[in-house]
Write a protein that holds these residues in place. Structure first.
Motif, short mmCIF file in Angstrom:
data_model
loop_
_atom_site.label_atom_id
_atom_site.label_comp_id
_atom_site.label_asym_id
_atom_site.label_seq_id
_atom_site.Cartn_x
_atom_site.Cartn_y
_atom_site.Cartn_z
N TRP A 1 0.81 -1.21 0.00
CA TRP A 1 0.00 0.00 0.00
C TRP A 1 0.85 1.27 0.00
O TRP A 1 0.42 2.31 -0.49
CB TRP A 1 -0.95 0.02 1.20
CG TRP A 1 -0.28 0.07 2.55
CD1 TRP A 1 0.03 -0.98 3.35
CD2 TRP A 1 0.13 1.25 3.25
NE1 TRP A 1 0.63 -0.56 4.51
CE2 TRP A 1 0.69 0.82 4.48
CE3 TRP A 1 0.08 2.61 2.98
CZ2 TRP A 1 1.21 1.71 5.41
CZ3 TRP A 1 0.60 3.50 3.90
CH2 TRP A 1 1.15 3.06 5.10
N VAL A 2 2.09 1.15 0.53
CA VAL A 2 2.99 2.30 0.55
C VAL A 2 3.28 2.76 -0.88
O VAL A 2 3.28 3.96 -1.18
CB VAL A 2 4.30 1.97 1.29
CG1 VAL A 2 5.30 3.13 1.18
CG2 VAL A 2 4.03 1.64 2.75
N GLY A 3 3.51 1.80 -1.76
CA GLY A 3 3.80 2.15 -3.15
C GLY A 3 2.64 2.85 -3.83
O GLY A 3 2.82 3.88 -4.49
N TYR A 4 1.44 2.33 -3.66
CA TYR A 4 0.27 2.94 -4.29
C TYR A 4 -0.02 4.32 -3.72
O TYR A 4 -0.36 5.26 -4.46
CB TYR A 4 -0.95 2.03 -4.12
CG TYR A 4 -0.92 0.82 -5.01
CD1 TYR A 4 -1.32 0.92 -6.35
CD2 TYR A 4 -0.50 -0.43 -4.55
CE1 TYR A 4 -1.29 -0.19 -7.19
CE2 TYR A 4 -0.47 -1.54 -5.38
CZ TYR A 4 -0.87 -1.41 -6.69
OH TYR A 4 -0.83 -2.50 -7.53
N VAL A 5 0.15 4.47 -2.41
CA VAL A 5 -0.10 5.78 -1.79
C VAL A 5 0.91 6.80 -2.29
O VAL A 5 0.55 7.94 -2.64
CB VAL A 5 -0.05 5.66 -0.25
CG1 VAL A 5 -0.01 7.05 0.38
CG2 VAL A 5 -1.25 4.89 0.26
N LEU A 6 2.19 6.41 -2.33
CA LEU A 6 3.22 7.35 -2.77
C LEU A 6 2.98 7.79 -4.21
O LEU A 6 3.03 8.98 -4.53
CB LEU A 6 4.61 6.71 -2.64
CG LEU A 6 5.17 6.58 -1.22
CD1 LEU A 6 6.49 5.81 -1.25
CD2 LEU A 6 5.38 7.94 -0.58
N VAL A 7 2.72 6.83 -5.10
CA VAL A 7 2.54 7.17 -6.51
C VAL A 7 1.31 8.05 -6.72
O VAL A 7 1.37 9.07 -7.41
CB VAL A 7 2.43 5.88 -7.36
CG1 VAL A 7 2.01 6.22 -8.79
CG2 VAL A 7 3.76 5.14 -7.39
N CYS A 8 0.21 7.68 -6.11
CA CYS A 8 -1.04 8.42 -6.33
C CYS A 8 -1.05 9.77 -5.62
O CYS A 8 -1.48 10.78 -6.19
CB CYS A 8 -2.23 7.58 -5.87
SG CYS A 8 -2.43 6.04 -6.80
N CYS A 9 -0.57 9.78 -4.39
CA CYS A 9 -0.63 11.02 -3.61
C CYS A 9 0.33 12.08 -4.12
O CYS A 9 0.01 13.27 -4.10
CB CYS A 9 -0.36 10.74 -2.14
SG CYS A 9 -1.74 9.90 -1.33
N PHE A 10 1.51 11.66 -4.59
CA PHE A 10 2.46 12.66 -5.08
C PHE A 10 1.90 13.40 -6.28
O PHE A 10 2.10 14.61 -6.42
CB PHE A 10 3.79 12.00 -5.43
CG PHE A 10 4.77 11.99 -4.29
CD1 PHE A 10 5.33 13.15 -3.82
CD2 PHE A 10 5.10 10.80 -3.66
CE1 PHE A 10 6.22 13.15 -2.77
CE2 PHE A 10 5.98 10.78 -2.60
CZ PHE A 10 6.54 11.95 -2.14
N GLY A 11 1.21 12.68 -7.17
CA GLY A 11 0.61 13.37 -8.31
C GLY A 11 -0.39 14.41 -7.87
O GLY A 11 -0.41 15.53 -8.38
#
Length: 690
Positions: free
Chosen positions: A35-45
């Motif tokens: 979930w860390v990966g998905y959160v980082l990718v989506c939230c940074f955008g």
């Protein structure tokens, strides 16, 4: 460490005992939650969309920004030195910069970081020469291909469109391929999902803000990368408990070389510049990166967006600032992987997983997250530049040239945004194709020179030499590429007996293809041009049409001072002298001085490490503070308005043009033209040749 064996230093460092007899570092298990990966990718955008949009709105309200096609694609040609330099750093910091530079250190020792950094810095420094030439000869251009079309017409335009777009495809695929591989290794995120989500996160703020969003996000991304760089560097060489000093790293590297000597290095040492394979990689790196700079619209676009005085200064400074990112990062994380004898496999190394492995070992999950953030900053910032670059090519060189030559500014703006959306999807597709073909990041990085190196000299000479023959330029680019591919494959067959992924990935195979492509492309172009020389006056380049510019638009030029056309002559002399000087210092003087040290002593290695740390610190300070200092007047003005004490807003004094305006004639600065326009323009066109 050779996989499946005891760690060399596990007796003195209990943390390393878990890697005894390990067959790989990651072992197929991600150290961070998915979930860390998905959160980082989506939230940074989302976060960067909000930040950049707020900054753009502030610029439009309190500064001089406008919502039109010119501002979307060129930022009004007014970007200052600091932001140009930081933007160059951001463009040039790919996933490969962070990942493959450390892989070179892991393979070849101390020579690896230098050959990666030095071999990719001279192109940026020398591109400063072309940046000045753009302002002098094609001040109203939007793309490199508009310059080609203005001089040589449709046929050459289509030929070089192929090479420029191929460059964008290669660069974009590498960005996403490297980013997706690390996200999968560190978080277990699905590789295909990462390949599509990463460019989508970039697309959002790029579509809303255009090139200005790219510049603003580049600043934020670059500062974060530098901060992370300093944390890793000082953890390895100053504060960390596992290593913590240059002397300890040196001692471990000596032990490592005794256990597993480096093939091709003097005495098998990791502490020498006598590295035949390192040198071969350096040559491949130099050739390949000439192609990715000179054929990538992203770098031409930065020069176009710069105010005249910022062109040469921005590129010289940007090259020097960028140098420390691969140099310092690989000197700490790449050499640390060796000094800790981590069980990183060849496959993991080729995928760029050396720095993530080292970061995770040194700082635990925090190090893994920091490395992931650092990588996302590089991928998203460079990805944004590629989106705008491809959008510019298809908008101005596709749509306006071949579909709707009478397009208005509003129509061009719409097409630009549509192309950003389309290429966002294609970036993911290209990366997935390479991933499905099992092409590693290292393979794509080294083969790019074979594919695009032949176009470097023809594109450069289009702007710099009035005698360049268009048929020679096209023949050099096309036949140079074909001959480079043939030489690459034949060498693999003759030397290793078969054409396979592994034989074409060998150092000398890649070297052959890269050298043939670059040099034969240049030789064919030059020979044909000497036999059948043109006598071009550069007048048509200065007649490239612009949109949404007032009748008295100055294209960023001032009547006098450092931003005047007259000052560009002095700027050209400056960048020729200092650009050439810096290039010679980096390649070959610096390597020769390092060779003289033979196998390094502990004192020499300590000096080398301190140099890398100081360079990194200075670059961090300059990249962080210079853009703010140069924008101090605008920032003060904004804060005054927010406090209710400001005067009339610039946007009220100079309202934006109606986006339906038709094309406006380019106003060549008076000191460059004079009263007799046609006569003086031809005279100046000849005088500016070198």
């Amino acid at each position: 460490m050779p996989v499946g064996m005891m760690n060399l230093f596990s007796a003195t460092d209990p943390k390393l005992a878990i890697y005894n007899y390990a067959t790989s570092f990651f072992g197929g298990v991600a150290p961070l939650d998915q979930w860390v990966g998905y959160v980082l990718v989506c939230c940074f955008g989302l976060v960067f969309t909000l930040i950049t949009q707020a900054m753009i709105m502030a610029d439009q309200k309190f500064g001089s920004g406008h919502k039109n096609s010119e501002d979307f694609q060129t930022c009004g040609r007014t970007i200052k030195t600091g932001l140009i330099a930081v933007d160059i750093v951001s463009h040039w910091t790919w996933a490969a910069t962070l990942l493959q530079s450390s892989n070179q250190a892991y393979q070849y020792g101390v020579a690896g970081p230098f050959w990666y950094a030095g071999g990719a810095t001279i192109q940026i420094i020398l591109f400063g020469i072309l940046a000045v030439q753009i302002k002098m000869k094609a001040p109203s251009a939007h793309t490199v291909l508009e310059i080609v079309h203005a001089r040589w017409g449709n046929t050459a335009h289509l030929v070089f469109f192929f090479f420029c777009f191929l460059t964008n495809i290669i660069v974009s695929a590498m960005l996403i391929l490297g980013g997706a591989a690390v996200m999968t290794a560190l978080t277990g995120m699905n590789t295909i999902a990462a390949a599509f989500l990463i460019p989508i996160s970039v697309c959002v703020y790029t579509t809303t803000g255009g090139l200005k969003a790219t510049f603003l996000s580049s600043y934020i991304h670059t500062v974060i990368i530098y901060v992370a760089l300093c944390i890793f560097a000082f953890t390895v060489y100053a504060t960390g408990s596992d290593l913590g000093s240059p002397s300890k790293v040196y001692q471990h590297l000596v032990v490592k070389a005794a256990s597993k000597p480096v093939d091709g290095n003097r005495d098998g040492s990791y502490l020498t510049f006598f590295s035949s394979n390192g040198l071969v990689f350096g040559i491949i790196n130099i050739i390949g990166n000439f192609g990715t700079v000179f054929c990538d619209q992203a770098y031409w676009q930065s020069a176009i967006a710069a105010r005249p005085s910022a062109t040469y200064k921005g590129y010289l400074l940007g090259g020097l600032l960028w140098f420390c990112i691969p140099f310092t990062l690989a000197t700490c994380l790449g050499l640390s992987a060796l000094a800790l004898d981590l069980p990183i496999t060849v496959t993991e190394a080729n995928e760029g997983l050396v720095p993530p492995a080292t970061a995770f070992f040194l700082l635990g999950k925090g190090g893994g997250i920091l490395m992931t953030v650092m990588l996302l900053m590089a991928v998203t910032s460079s990805g944004s530049a590629e989106l705008i670059a491809v959008s510019s090519l298809f908008t101005y060189d596709g749509y306006r040239h071949y579909v709707n030559p009478r397009a208005t500014g509003k129509q061009l703006l719409i097409v630009s945004k549509i192309m950003i959306l389309c290429y966002t999807v294609l970036m993911g597709v290209f990366a997935v194709i390479l991933q499905q073909l099992n092409c590693s990041l290292g393979y794509v990085y080294e083969v790019m020179g074979v594919l695009i190196g032949s176009a470097v000299v023809p594109i450069a000479l289009c702007l710099m030499w009035k005698k360049t023959n268009k048929w020679g330029a096209m023949a050099g680019a096309v036949f140079g590429q074909w001959l480079g591919l043939v030489a690459w494959l034949i060498f693999a067959k003759v030397k290793y007996g078969a054409i396979t992924y592994d034989t074409t990935f060998e150092n000398y195979t890649m070297l052959t293809g890269n050298v043939v492509s670059l040099f034969l492309g240049g030789i064919i172009c030059a020979v044909v041009s000497f036999i059948f020389p043109e006598d071009y006056d550069f007048l048509s380049m200065r007649q490239i049409k612009v949109m949404d510019v007032a009748e008295d638009g100055d294209l960023g030029f001032a009547k006098q001072g450092e931003d005047s056309m007259e000052a560009m002559r002095a700027a050209l002399r400056f960048v020729l002298i200092w650009g050439g000087f810096l290039a010679v210092i980096l390649i070959p003087i610096w390597p020769l001085l390092a060779l003289a040290a033979g196998t390094w002593s502990q004192g020499y290695f300590t000096f080398w490490v301190i140099l890398s740390l100081i360079w990194g610190l200075i670059a961090t300070v300059v990249a962080t503070l210079l853009p703010i200092w140069e924008s101090r007047d605008a920032l003060i003005n904004m804060f005054k308005h927010l406090a209710g004490r400001g005067g009339p807003l610039p946007s009220k004094l100079h309202p934006p043009l109606d986006m339906q305006n038709e094309e406006k004639p380019v106003q060549i600065p008076q000191q460059a033209v004079g009263d007799d326009t046609a006569h003086r323009e031809k005279k100046i066109g000849n005088a500016y040749n070198i």
